[in-house]
Design an enzyme around this catalytic site. Structure first.
Site, mmCIF file in Angstrom:
data_model
loop_
_atom_site.group_PDB
_atom_site.id
_atom_site.type_symbol
_atom_site.label_atom_id
_atom_site.label_comp_id
_atom_site.label_asym_id
_atom_site.label_seq_id
_atom_site.Cartn_x
_atom_site.Cartn_y
_atom_site.Cartn_z
ATOM 1 N N THR A 6 -4.057 -0.173 4.208
ATOM 2 C CA THR A 6 -3.402 -1.369 3.676
ATOM 3 C C THR A 6 -1.941 -1.128 3.323
ATOM 4 O O THR A 6 -1.222 -2.068 2.999
ATOM 5 C CB THR A 6 -4.139 -1.866 2.423
ATOM 6 O OG1 THR A 6 -4.141 -0.819 1.438
ATOM 7 C CG2 THR A 6 -5.569 -2.261 2.746
ATOM 8 N N ASP A 11 -8.495 1.781 2.368
ATOM 9 C CA ASP A 11 -7.659 2.640 1.529
ATOM 10 C C ASP A 11 -6.240 2.064 1.524
ATOM 11 O O ASP A 11 -5.486 2.273 2.471
ATOM 12 C CB ASP A 11 -7.670 4.068 2.073
ATOM 13 C CG ASP A 11 -7.148 5.088 1.079
ATOM 14 O OD1 ASP A 11 -6.666 4.669 -0.007
ATOM 15 O OD2 ASP A 11 -7.212 6.294 1.369
ATOM 16 N N HIS A 48 -3.291 12.118 5.588
ATOM 17 C CA HIS A 48 -4.550 11.378 5.696
ATOM 18 C C HIS A 48 -5.035 11.337 7.135
ATOM 19 O O HIS A 48 -6.228 11.506 7.405
ATOM 20 C CB HIS A 48 -4.362 9.958 5.162
ATOM 21 C CG HIS A 48 -4.368 9.876 3.666
ATOM 22 N ND1 HIS A 48 -5.174 8.999 2.973
ATOM 23 C CD2 HIS A 48 -3.674 10.552 2.726
ATOM 24 C CE1 HIS A 48 -4.972 9.137 1.676
ATOM 25 N NE2 HIS A 48 -4.053 10.076 1.506
ATOM 26 N N ARG A 59 -6.825 14.445 8.398
ATOM 27 C CA ARG A 59 -8.159 14.683 7.847
ATOM 28 C C ARG A 59 -9.239 13.876 8.558
ATOM 29 O O ARG A 59 -10.409 14.240 8.510
ATOM 30 C CB ARG A 59 -8.196 14.328 6.357
ATOM 31 C CG ARG A 59 -7.533 15.309 5.434
ATOM 32 C CD ARG A 59 -8.099 15.172 4.031
ATOM 33 N NE ARG A 59 -8.101 13.801 3.544
ATOM 34 C CZ ARG A 59 -7.289 13.335 2.591
ATOM 35 N NH1 ARG A 59 -6.397 14.138 2.049
ATOM 36 N NH2 ARG A 59 -7.374 12.087 2.181
ATOM 37 N N ARG A 60 -8.853 12.772 9.174
ATOM 38 C CA ARG A 60 -9.856 11.875 9.731
ATOM 39 C C ARG A 60 -10.429 12.428 11.036
ATOM 40 O O ARG A 60 -9.708 13.004 11.849
ATOM 41 C CB ARG A 60 -9.235 10.506 10.035
ATOM 42 C CG ARG A 60 -8.760 9.766 8.809
ATOM 43 C CD ARG A 60 -8.037 8.495 9.232
ATOM 44 N NE ARG A 60 -6.986 8.185 8.282
ATOM 45 C CZ ARG A 60 -5.940 7.420 8.540
ATOM 46 N NH1 ARG A 60 -5.800 6.900 9.743
ATOM 47 N NH2 ARG A 60 -5.035 7.186 7.616
ATOM 48 N N GLY A 72 -8.215 12.988 -5.707
ATOM 49 C CA GLY A 72 -9.215 13.285 -4.683
ATOM 50 C C GLY A 72 -10.025 12.077 -4.270
ATOM 51 O O GLY A 72 -11.038 12.219 -3.580
ATOM 52 N N SER A 130 -9.330 9.552 -2.134
ATOM 53 C CA SER A 130 -9.366 9.290 -0.693
ATOM 54 C C SER A 130 -10.242 10.311 0.032
ATOM 55 O O SER A 130 -11.002 9.961 0.938
ATOM 56 C CB SER A 130 -7.946 9.317 -0.115
ATOM 57 O OG SER A 130 -7.187 8.236 -0.598
ATOM 58 N N GLY A 177 -7.069 8.337 -10.265
ATOM 59 C CA GLY A 177 -5.626 8.363 -10.436
ATOM 60 C C GLY A 177 -4.945 9.029 -9.262
ATOM 61 O O GLY A 177 -5.579 9.375 -8.248
#
Length: 422
Positions: A277, A324, A294, A297-298, A257, A259, A253
């Site tokens: 996407t 994702d 996001h 974090r990569r 967590g 991703s 949901g």
């Protein structure tokens, strides 16, 4: 070459002394770990930790034959316990090699953090790599010139007749901080130092990750494993069938967590292609903040592609894909087939969407790439008030089910905890 792991834990051990956390409380029996220390063929000791003689005895080994003790951590000690008769511990200068009278050769590797890594080649030609906690090879891994400075130690002398310290194929065994520095494993894979035949052991394990099944699940996703303290391994012996899946679906949901879990599963692999996407939305600051979170974090080595055209990516060869997410792909696809209009839905939208989903699932089935995909789990909440909302909920449930049918691993994240469904 035989390796005994006298300890496999973080420098403070697991559980940490006087630590009240839940993870330390759960670390008992085989999940309790002393500070990492390796005994090679009974003659070479990598890292001197508290109680080495007792640790060796518990493993059915003796330190009586040890002729060389090498330190890898950023500091030299002092050692908390120095058993009688054990040689004084030393650190080998970066890029220098020792030739031991036992027939072992040990080369010190420069790291990107304080400390020293060691490549050990046994008399049988088998090779293992050992890295201290929080460290990865510096620069281009394992491709630096040999140094010429002196090295000292019992039964050892300097060895400088090789022109370079090349990779020369994959190691038989790699022992490193998989959980703390997954990018180190990714670097080693990138240069061919770790291959499918390499046994990857996680050490320096602390209370940052829950012990037990969760620990082993995370390591398996990285193509690694952990063993209890006292385990003896033959370097180069088959480690058993691998558990690394080619296709994984992570469900959850909002803010569950999912991703983060998907990113964690690919953190130990090089050159990952992150397929976003959702695209960018210049008029939506909240969406921009989510995208920025996001991106931060990569790993810097990952490449991002903003697209919903997933089939060509799946059909091409290349590095792992992180998609994702599928729910945003479905939203865009339903827009394109005009699925929100009841009349157009009945006149061909439903058929067009089914064809798009079937093409995606077929591409997933035949893909040669390692794939981790994220999707929302929306079927457990309030029933949407509109026909369009119910249509999206139903179609996402069907897409998730069909995608999951093609995946070796399926996870459901709840409150940051990943629950394996398959």
């Amino acid at each position: 070459m035989e390796l005994t792991l006298l300890g496999t834990g973080a420098p403070a051990g697991l559980p940490e002394p006087d630590c009240p956390c839940a993870r330390c409380a759960a670390a008992s029996g085989p999940e309790a770990r002393a500070a990492t220390s390796l005994l090679v063929d009974g003659t070479l000791l990598l890292d001197l930790t508290p109680g080495p003689a007792l640790a060796a005895a518990r493993a059915g080994q003796s330190l009586g034959g040890v002729r060389q003790v090498l330190l890898s951590h950023p500091h030299d000690g002092p050692a908390l316990e120095m058993p009688a008769g054990l040689p004084s511990p030393v650190r080998v200068p970066d890029r220098q090699e020792l030739a031991l009278i036992s027939g072992h050769r040990v080369r010190a590797l420069a790291l990107d953090a304080p400390g020293t890594g060691y490549r050990v080649t046994g008399p049988d030609g088998r090779r293992l790599l050992y890295l201290p906690p929080g460290a990865a090879p510096a620069g281009t891994p394992l491709s630096t010139p040999v140094g010429t400075g002196p090295a000292t130690g019992s039964g050892a002398g300097p060895h400088t007749d090789e022109p370079r310290d090349g990779v020369d194929g994959p190691y038989d065994l790699v022992v490193l901080d998989v959980l703390g520095r997954p990018d180190a494993l990714a670097r080693l894979r990138e240069v061919g130092a770790v291959a499918a035949t390499t046994d990857v052991l996680a050490v320096h394990i602390g209370h940052d990750v829950p012990p037990g099944p969760e620990l082993h699940r995370r390591l398996a996703a990285a193509g690694a494993r952990a063993v209890p303290d006292g385990t003896t391994l033959t370097v180069g012996a088959p480690a058993g069938p691998g558990t690394l899946p080619r296709r994984t679906l992570v469900l959850g949901g909002a803010r569950s967590g999912k991703s983060l879990e998907a990113e964690r599963r690919l953190a130990a692999f090089p050159g990952v292609v992150y397929v976003a996407t959702g695209g960018s939305r210049d008029d939506d600051p909240d969406w921009g903040a989510r995208v920025a979170e996001h991106r931060e974090r990569r790993p810097a080595t990952w490449r991002t592609e903003e697209t919903c055209d997933l089939v060509p990516l799946l059909d091409s060869d290349g590095p792992p894909l992180l998609i994702d997410c599928l729910s945003l792909w479905l939203t865009r696809t339903m827009d394109e087939v005009e699925a929100w209009d009841d009349t157009l839905w009945e006149r061909g939208g439903a058929t067009a969407l089914a064809e798009r989903v079937s093409a995606l699932v077929a591409a997933l089935r035949r893909t040669p790439r390692h794939v981790v995909a994220v999707s929302n789990e929306v079927g457990s909440g309030v029933v949407p008030a509109t026909p369009a909302g119910r249509r999206f909920r139903d179609e996402l449930g069907r897409l998730n089910s069909r995608f999951a049918d093609e995946c070796e691993h399926v996870l459901l994240t709840v409150a940051g905890v990943a629950l394996p469904l398959r």
